[in-house]
Design a protein around this motif. Sequence first.
Motif, PDB file in Angstrom:
ATOM      1  N   ASN A   1       0.867  -1.179   0.000  1.00 37.70           N
ATOM      2  CA  ASN A   1       0.000   0.000   0.000  1.00 37.70           C
ATOM      3  C   ASN A   1       0.908   1.234   0.000  1.00 37.70           C
ATOM      4  O   ASN A   1       1.266   1.750   1.048  1.00 37.70           O
ATOM      5  CB  ASN A   1      -0.901  -0.034   1.242  1.00 37.70           C
ATOM      6  CG  ASN A   1      -1.816   1.156   1.324  1.00 37.70           C
ATOM      7  OD1 ASN A   1      -2.007   1.884   0.353  1.00 37.70           O
ATOM      8  ND2 ASN A   1      -2.384   1.388   2.488  1.00 37.70           N
ATOM      9  N   TRP A   2       1.299   1.698  -1.179  1.00 43.70           N
ATOM     10  CA  TRP A   2       2.290   2.759  -1.322  1.00 43.70           C
ATOM     11  C   TRP A   2       1.757   4.088  -0.823  1.00 43.70           C
ATOM     12  O   TRP A   2       0.634   4.455  -1.092  1.00 43.70           O
ATOM     13  CB  TRP A   2       2.736   2.875  -2.782  1.00 43.70           C
ATOM     14  CG  TRP A   2       3.425   1.643  -3.243  1.00 43.70           C
ATOM     15  CD1 TRP A   2       2.866   0.597  -3.906  1.00 43.70           C
ATOM     16  CD2 TRP A   2       4.788   1.299  -3.040  1.00 43.70           C
ATOM     17  NE1 TRP A   2       3.808  -0.371  -4.126  1.00 43.70           N
ATOM     18  CE2 TRP A   2       4.996   0.034  -3.607  1.00 43.70           C
ATOM     19  CE3 TRP A   2       5.852   1.940  -2.420  1.00 43.70           C
ATOM     20  CZ2 TRP A   2       6.233  -0.603  -3.584  1.00 43.70           C
ATOM     21  CZ3 TRP A   2       7.096   1.315  -2.406  1.00 43.70           C
ATOM     22  CH2 TRP A   2       7.269   0.049  -2.980  1.00 43.70           C
TER      23      TRP A   2
ATOM     24  N   SER B   1      15.091  13.713   7.831  1.00 48.64           N
ATOM     25  CA  SER B   1      15.817  13.140   6.694  1.00 48.64           C
ATOM     26  C   SER B   1      16.078  14.142   5.576  1.00 48.64           C
ATOM     27  O   SER B   1      17.050  13.998   4.838  1.00 48.64           O
ATOM     28  CB  SER B   1      15.051  11.951   6.116  1.00 48.64           C
ATOM     29  OG  SER B   1      13.871  12.394   5.449  1.00 48.64           O
ATOM     30  N   GLY B   2      15.194  15.112   5.413  1.00 47.07           N
ATOM     31  CA  GLY B   2      15.307  16.014   4.274  1.00 47.07           C
ATOM     32  C   GLY B   2      14.919  15.341   2.975  1.00 47.07           C
ATOM     33  O   GLY B   2      15.189  15.846   1.891  1.00 47.07           O
ATOM     34  N   ALA B   3      14.283  14.181   3.070  1.00 47.90           N
ATOM     35  CA  ALA B   3      13.927  13.408   1.883  1.00 47.90           C
ATOM     36  C   ALA B   3      12.452  13.029   1.904  1.00 47.90           C
ATOM     37  O   ALA B   3      11.793  13.066   2.936  1.00 47.90           O
ATOM     38  CB  ALA B   3      14.777  12.135   1.816  1.00 47.90           C
ATOM     39  N   VAL B   4      11.985  12.648   0.730  1.00 48.43           N
ATOM     40  CA  VAL B   4      10.649  12.091   0.556  1.00 48.43           C
ATOM     41  C   VAL B   4      10.846  10.699  -0.027  1.00 48.43           C
ATOM     42  O   VAL B   4      11.699  10.497  -0.890  1.00 48.43           O
ATOM     43  CB  VAL B   4       9.796  12.954  -0.401  1.00 48.43           C
ATOM     44  CG1 VAL B   4       8.443  12.313  -0.655  1.00 48.43           C
ATOM     45  CG2 VAL B   4       9.634  14.357   0.145  1.00 48.43           C
ATOM     46  N   ALA B   5      10.074   9.749   0.455  1.00 52.61           N
ATOM     47  CA  ALA B   5      10.156   8.386  -0.055  1.00 52.61           C
ATOM     48  C   ALA B   5       8.759   7.799  -0.121  1.00 52.61           C
ATOM     49  O   ALA B   5       7.901   8.128   0.691  1.00 52.61           O
ATOM     50  CB  ALA B   5      11.036   7.526   0.844  1.00 52.61           C
ATOM     51  N   SER B   6       8.530   6.935  -1.092  1.00 51.11           N
ATOM     52  CA  SER B   6       7.275   6.190  -1.168  1.00 51.11           C
ATOM     53  C   SER B   6       7.520   4.829  -0.545  1.00 51.11           C
ATOM     54  O   SER B   6       8.326   4.048  -1.051  1.00 51.11           O
ATOM     55  CB  SER B   6       6.826   6.031  -2.623  1.00 51.11           C
ATOM     56  OG  SER B   6       6.445   7.277  -3.141  1.00 51.11           O
ATOM     57  N   PHE B   7       6.861   4.584   0.564  1.00 47.89           N
ATOM     58  CA  PHE B   7       6.961   3.302   1.258  1.00 47.89           C
ATOM     59  C   PHE B   7       5.651   2.542   1.058  1.00 47.89           C
ATOM     60  O   PHE B   7       4.590   3.144   1.021  1.00 47.89           O
ATOM     61  CB  PHE B   7       7.171   3.507   2.759  1.00 47.89           C
ATOM     62  CG  PHE B   7       8.583   3.789   3.178  1.00 47.89           C
ATOM     63  CD1 PHE B   7       9.450   2.756   3.503  1.00 47.89           C
ATOM     64  CD2 PHE B   7       9.050   5.091   3.263  1.00 47.89           C
ATOM     65  CE1 PHE B   7      10.752   3.015   3.908  1.00 47.89           C
ATOM     66  CE2 PHE B   7      10.347   5.354   3.661  1.00 47.89           C
ATOM     67  CZ  PHE B   7      11.200   4.310   3.984  1.00 47.89           C
TER      68      PHE B   7
END
Length: 164
Positions: A25-26, A34-40
């Motif tokens: 379920n992305w 973190s200063g980042a964006v990620a799709s988990f």
Amino acid sequence: MRLSLSAGFALMLGLLLSACQPALNWRETRPAGSGAVASFPCKPEVEQRQNSGLAQCEAGGRGFALSWAEAPDATQSGAALKAMAQALATKLGQPLPAAAPLQVAGMTPLPQAAQYRLSGRAGVTRVAVFAYGGRVYQALMTAPEDDAAAWEIFAAGLRIEAAR
């Protein structure tokens, strides 16, 4: 393997592919610090230390993680990326395979930014290493069997946000 899809298109493609993978379920996540964006594909647990952090979760028998750390000197970021990939390969008891190119929106362009696929008796590990200035990142997916589609979604969902 080169990630040439735009992040938006890749995310849309990922959502379509995830219909074939009901356990994943992305969701877009901004791990604190973190200063980042990620799709988990699951809600990550986030651990922070003074100059580093880790966001990780497990879904559908696959582990996903994004870690980050401050390099002591920004001029050493490239060497740190290579060392991170080599340390993982050594930990898994495997030689470091040939690097595949990697593009993460907002990253500092370094020749050592790359992605690798390691396979062994315990399964397959895919890893990407990249940097933003003096901050180095490692994105990781582990699975009993290779899941190129899940890796593409995870890797394509990575980006750096300018404000940390």
